[in-house]
Every structure is written in C-alpha cells, then in structure tokens.
Write a protein that holds these residues in place. Structure first.
Motif, PDB file in Angstrom:
ATOM      1  N   VAL A 139      24.386  35.588  52.158  1.00 44.17           N
ATOM      2  CA  VAL A 139      25.628  35.654  52.930  1.00 44.17           C
ATOM      3  C   VAL A 139      26.772  34.940  52.219  1.00 44.17           C
ATOM      4  O   VAL A 139      26.654  33.773  51.835  1.00 44.17           O
ATOM      5  N   ALA A 140      27.880  35.668  52.039  1.00 45.34           N
ATOM      6  CA  ALA A 140      29.100  35.087  51.471  1.00 45.34           C
ATOM      7  C   ALA A 140      29.995  34.644  52.623  1.00 45.34           C
ATOM      8  O   ALA A 140      30.894  35.359  53.057  1.00 45.34           O
ATOM      9  N   SER A 141      29.746  33.446  53.136  1.00 45.67           N
ATOM     10  CA  SER A 141      30.426  32.988  54.349  1.00 45.67           C
ATOM     11  C   SER A 141      31.928  32.804  54.165  1.00 45.67           C
ATOM     12  O   SER A 141      32.682  32.825  55.136  1.00 45.67           O
ATOM     13  N   GLY A 142      32.388  32.630  52.932  1.00 45.85           N
ATOM     14  CA  GLY A 142      33.812  32.427  52.693  1.00 45.85           C
ATOM     15  C   GLY A 142      34.655  33.671  52.798  1.00 45.85           C
ATOM     16  O   GLY A 142      35.873  33.612  52.627  1.00 45.85           O
ATOM     17  N   THR A 143      34.033  34.815  53.123  1.00 50.98           N
ATOM     18  CA  THR A 143      34.783  36.067  53.213  1.00 50.98           C
ATOM     19  C   THR A 143      35.214  36.407  54.629  1.00 50.98           C
ATOM     20  O   THR A 143      35.977  37.351  54.823  1.00 50.98           O
ATOM     21  N   VAL A 224      44.229  35.453  57.728  1.00 50.20           N
ATOM     22  CA  VAL A 224      43.121  36.209  58.318  1.00 50.20           C
ATOM     23  C   VAL A 224      43.664  37.464  59.003  1.00 50.20           C
ATOM     24  O   VAL A 224      44.239  37.384  60.087  1.00 50.20           O
ATOM     25  N   PRO A 225      43.501  38.620  58.386  1.00 47.38           N
ATOM     26  CA  PRO A 225      43.896  39.863  59.053  1.00 47.38           C
ATOM     27  C   PRO A 225      42.822  40.325  60.036  1.00 47.38           C
ATOM     28  O   PRO A 225      41.626  40.029  59.878  1.00 47.38           O
ATOM     29  N   TYR A 226      43.256  41.040  61.069  1.00 49.59           N
ATOM     30  CA  TYR A 226      42.319  41.666  62.002  1.00 49.59           C
ATOM     31  C   TYR A 226      42.898  42.982  62.469  1.00 49.59           C
ATOM     32  O   TYR A 226      44.103  43.240  62.372  1.00 49.59           O
ATOM     33  N   CYS A 227      42.016  43.855  62.986  1.00 46.57           N
ATOM     34  CA  CYS A 227      42.455  45.142  63.529  1.00 46.57           C
ATOM     35  C   CYS A 227      41.608  45.433  64.775  1.00 46.57           C
ATOM     36  O   CYS A 227      41.582  44.614  65.682  1.00 46.57           O
ATOM     37  N   HIS A 228      40.933  46.556  64.815  1.00 54.23           N
ATOM     38  CA  HIS A 228      40.065  46.869  65.955  1.00 54.23           C
ATOM     39  C   HIS A 228      38.597  46.646  65.635  1.00 54.23           C
ATOM     40  O   HIS A 228      37.861  46.048  66.405  1.00 54.23           O
ATOM     41  N   ARG A 229      38.166  47.089  64.446  1.00 54.24           N
ATOM     42  CA  ARG A 229      36.754  46.971  64.078  1.00 54.24           C
ATOM     43  C   ARG A 229      36.560  46.348  62.699  1.00 54.24           C
ATOM     44  O   ARG A 229      35.459  46.376  62.141  1.00 54.24           O
ATOM     45  N   GLY A 230      37.618  45.808  62.111  1.00 60.99           N
ATOM     46  CA  GLY A 230      37.481  45.147  60.824  1.00 60.99           C
ATOM     47  C   GLY A 230      37.613  46.053  59.620  1.00 60.99           C
ATOM     48  O   GLY A 230      37.261  45.651  58.503  1.00 60.99           O
ATOM     49  N   ALA A 231      38.109  47.288  59.809  1.00 57.44           N
ATOM     50  CA  ALA A 231      38.262  48.224  58.696  1.00 57.44           C
ATOM     51  C   ALA A 231      39.668  48.167  58.101  1.00 57.44           C
ATOM     52  O   ALA A 231      39.850  47.944  56.899  1.00 57.44           O
ATOM     53  N   ARG A 232      40.685  48.359  58.951  1.00 58.76           N
ATOM     54  CA  ARG A 232      42.058  48.223  58.457  1.00 58.76           C
ATOM     55  C   ARG A 232      42.296  46.809  57.946  1.00 58.76           C
ATOM     56  O   ARG A 232      43.012  46.601  56.951  1.00 58.76           O
ATOM     57  N   ALA A 234      40.026  44.950  56.571  1.00 63.03           N
ATOM     58  CA  ALA A 234      39.358  44.846  55.274  1.00 63.03           C
ATOM     59  C   ALA A 234      40.275  45.348  54.170  1.00 63.03           C
ATOM     60  O   ALA A 234      40.350  44.768  53.080  1.00 63.03           O
ATOM     61  N   SER A 235      40.997  46.446  54.441  1.00 65.97           N
ATOM     62  CA  SER A 235      41.965  46.937  53.463  1.00 65.97           C
ATOM     63  C   SER A 235      43.048  45.889  53.202  1.00 65.97           C
ATOM     64  O   SER A 235      43.410  45.618  52.048  1.00 65.97           O
ATOM     65  N   ALA A 236      43.553  45.279  54.285  1.00 63.73           N
ATOM     66  CA  ALA A 236      44.567  44.227  54.126  1.00 63.73           C
ATOM     67  C   ALA A 236      43.998  43.026  53.369  1.00 63.73           C
ATOM     68  O   ALA A 236      44.690  42.409  52.546  1.00 63.73           O
ATOM     69  N   TYR A 237      42.753  42.694  53.640  1.00 65.39           N
ATOM     70  CA  TYR A 237      42.083  41.591  52.942  1.00 65.39           C
ATOM     71  C   TYR A 237      42.100  41.818  51.437  1.00 65.39           C
ATOM     72  O   TYR A 237      42.406  40.902  50.658  1.00 65.39           O
ATOM     73  N   ALA A 243      46.968  40.299  45.569  1.00 68.11           N
ATOM     74  CA  ALA A 243      48.189  39.502  45.407  1.00 68.11           C
ATOM     75  C   ALA A 243      47.896  38.046  45.059  1.00 68.11           C
ATOM     76  O   ALA A 243      48.821  37.252  44.921  1.00 68.11           O
ATOM     77  N   GLY A 244      46.624  37.696  44.944  1.00 72.36           N
ATOM     78  CA  GLY A 244      46.273  36.339  44.553  1.00 72.36           C
ATOM     79  C   GLY A 244      46.103  35.370  45.699  1.00 72.36           C
ATOM     80  O   GLY A 244      46.093  34.148  45.477  1.00 72.36           O
ATOM     81  N   CYS A 245      45.971  35.880  46.922  1.00 75.33           N
ATOM     82  CA  CYS A 245      45.825  35.006  48.099  1.00 75.33           C
ATOM     83  C   CYS A 245      44.359  34.600  48.244  1.00 75.33           C
ATOM     84  O   CYS A 245      43.568  35.284  48.917  1.00 75.33           O
ATOM     85  N   SER A 246      44.004  33.498  47.626  1.00 78.69           N
ATOM     86  CA  SER A 246      42.604  33.079  47.584  1.00 78.69           C
ATOM     87  C   SER A 246      42.084  32.621  48.945  1.00 78.69           C
ATOM     88  O   SER A 246      40.872  32.548  49.149  1.00 78.69           O
ATOM     89  N   GLY A 247      42.982  32.326  49.881  1.00 82.12           N
ATOM     90  CA  GLY A 247      42.560  31.896  51.210  1.00 82.12           C
ATOM     91  C   GLY A 247      42.391  33.026  52.191  1.00 82.12           C
ATOM     92  O   GLY A 247      42.192  32.785  53.393  1.00 82.12           O
ATOM     93  N   ALA A 248      42.447  34.270  51.725  1.00 83.27           N
ATOM     94  CA  ALA A 248      42.300  35.425  52.623  1.00 83.27           C
ATOM     95  C   ALA A 248      40.853  35.582  53.068  1.00 83.27           C
ATOM     96  O   ALA A 248      39.918  35.420  52.278  1.00 83.27           O
ATOM     97  N   ARG A 249      40.679  35.891  54.364  1.00 84.65           N
ATOM     98  CA  ARG A 249      39.369  36.206  54.928  1.00 84.65           C
ATOM     99  C   ARG A 249      39.544  37.328  55.942  1.00 84.65           C
ATOM    100  O   ARG A 249      40.641  37.525  56.458  1.00 84.65           O
ATOM    101  N   ASN A 250      38.487  38.039  56.225  1.00 86.00           N
ATOM    102  CA  ASN A 250      38.545  39.145  57.176  1.00 86.00           C
ATOM    103  C   ASN A 250      37.911  38.729  58.504  1.00 86.00           C
ATOM    104  O   ASN A 250      36.813  38.168  58.520  1.00 86.00           O
ATOM    105  N   PHE A 251      38.616  38.992  59.622  1.00 85.46           N
ATOM    106  CA  PHE A 251      38.020  38.819  60.943  1.00 85.46           C
ATOM    107  C   PHE A 251      37.325  40.129  61.277  1.00 85.46           C
ATOM    108  O   PHE A 251      37.914  41.029  61.871  1.00 85.46           O
TER     109      PHE A 251
END
Length: 271
Positions: A139-143, A224-232, A234-237, A243-251
């Motif tokens: 598990v890559a918990s940082g994602t 932390v981007p979010y949408c309805h099911r984590g697909a859109r 994920a694209s934003a992530y 863009a170099g945003c190392s603190g990005a994670r997906n909800f």
C-alpha cells in the motif's frame, strides 16, 4: 521532459515490445468497436470506495490486487492503461495501480484518439484468455487522503480541498441518484477537472500552476482533489503531479463516501 506516469503514443510500440501489459479502461462497448492491438479490457470504475479509514483502504487494496491479478499482470511487469483521451477512467485505474504498489504503471497521454491520429491501426478482436495471478499489494499510503482527515482539517491553511466536479454538483443541484446529500465539502475550492486538460492532453506545467494561483492554492501545500467516485479527481491528481505538486493526494472515497457517512455539507454556487 519525461514524466514517469505518462507514456506518449510514439513510445508505446517499444514499451509493448519490451513486454508491457496494455489495459483498455474504456467501457466494454468502446473496446469492441476498436482497440489498440494486444490490449485487454479492464475496468474497476464501478467499484466505489466506501471507507477510507486505514482498515478500509487495506481491504480495498487487497480487492484491487485481486482484480488486477485476473489480467495475468504482476507488480513487477510494466503496465500501460488508456482511455479515449487523457480521461478519468484511465486515471483512476492508474491511481489504483500506484496505490497497490505498482512502480511501473503509466497512462497513455492523449489516449486512444491520439494513438489513432498518430497512425495506429485498431484491432476488432475480443479479449484474449489470461492466466490469473495472486498478487500481494504494497500500500502506497501517501497517495490518498481519508474522509476523516478532510473533516478534521477542512479550513486549515495547510490543506487545499479541491472539488473538481461540475457546477451543478458543486452547487448541490445535481440529480446524483446514489447520494442522499448534495453540495460540497465545507471550505473546499472549486475547479472542474477539465480545466487541467486541453486537446485531450494535460496542459503544460505553467498553465496548471496559473490555474492554482488563480484559486489561491499554494502548489507546495497539501492539495486533495475529490469528485464523485475518485476518477475525475485521479485525473486532477496527475495534473497536479505533472505541475510538481508533491503534496497532491487523491480522496478516492470522494463525494460518494462523504455523503454516505453524513459529514457536513455546504451548498450553493460559488460567489
């Protein structure tokens, strides 16, 4: 600049010749109308994440490793996922592969349409038979970010919650049948996921950073981007990663989990 999670259409033949597994994340009907030769249809798009607690995410990882193992792929064999363009379905599958510990997973930048535009000749055959494998995820918990963390940290100066759904979903005037609650996460910012795309591809780093600046988002912060099911989201992530945003994670639980668990909600159009 080489991006570790993207592969260009012109690079695909060499990757496949070297043994990469190719997964078509589009709806099955799209696959049957034509696909990249050698691809397997593969989708976990309809699998919602109901519980982003640590235990819930461990269970999700085990389930996704089982699904991926059915392709005959492994966590040490390169894999490429694709969509019609740089779409949300492939992005979600890529994020899941990354989450379960796949170090060599990539998404076809521009997707099937740009592969065709580059001279690709589609296949019309059905899927080939595969030999399933048992995989042990790492598990890559940082994602990912959990619903509990977002509820606790909403409004914090160090966390930017980014709602990437459309205007109706943000305002709470949509008709999403599976969610009892409408609206958005309190203190979230709104930036639709397609804002990061142009011509079926991610915008350049500079354009993505400009979008963030317009919303007052620090690219060095936790985003932390979010949408309805984590697909859109994920694209934003991946746009944020580009863009170099190392603190990005997906909800990955996104609004489906947030609504089901009865967390606080705001509604109304953006000012």
């Amino acid at each position: 600049m080489s991006v570790p999670f993207l592969i260009e259409p012109g690079e695909l033949p060499a990757a496949l010749a070297a043994g990469a597994l190719l997964l078509d994340a589009r709806p099955r009907a799209h696959f049957l109308r034509g696909h990249i030769p050698g691809a397997l249809p593969y989708s976990t798009y309809d699998v919602f994440v109901q519980d982003t607690t640590l235990d819930g995410m461990k269970a999700f990882a085990a389930d996704m490793a089982m699904h991926y193992g059915l392709t005959g792929g492994s966590l040490d064999k390169p894999v490429v996922v694709y969509d019609d363009d740089t779409g949300m379905r492939a992005a979600r599958e890529l994020w899941i592969l990354e989450y379960i510990g796949h170090p060599q997973a990539r998404m076809l930048h521009g997707g099937y349409r740009q592969w065709l535009a580059a001279g690709g000749k589609p296949a019309m055959d059905d899927a080939r038979t595969t030999r399933p494998k048992r995989l042990q995820p790492t598990v890559a918990s940082g994602t990912f970010a959990s619903a509990d963390e977002l509820a606790r940290r909403a409004g914090s100066e160090t966390l930017f919650i980014l709602d990437v759904r459309d205007d109706l979903e943000w305002a709470g005037t949509d008709n999403t049948a599976c969610c009892a609650l409408r609206g958005h996460i309190p203190k979230a910012l709104h930036l639709e996921w397609t804002s990061f795309l142009e011509g079926g591809r991610f915008k350049p780093k500079e354009a993505i950073l400009e979008l963030l600046a317009q919303r007052g988002i620090d690219p060095n912060g936790d985003i932390v981007p979010y949408c309805h099911r984590g697909a859109r989201s994920a694209s934003a992530y991946y746009a944020l990663r580009l863009a170099g945003c190392s603190g990005a994670r997906n909800f990955i639980g996104s609004w489906h989990e947030w609504s089901a668990r009865g967390f606080p909600v705001e509604a109304g159009a953006a000012p």
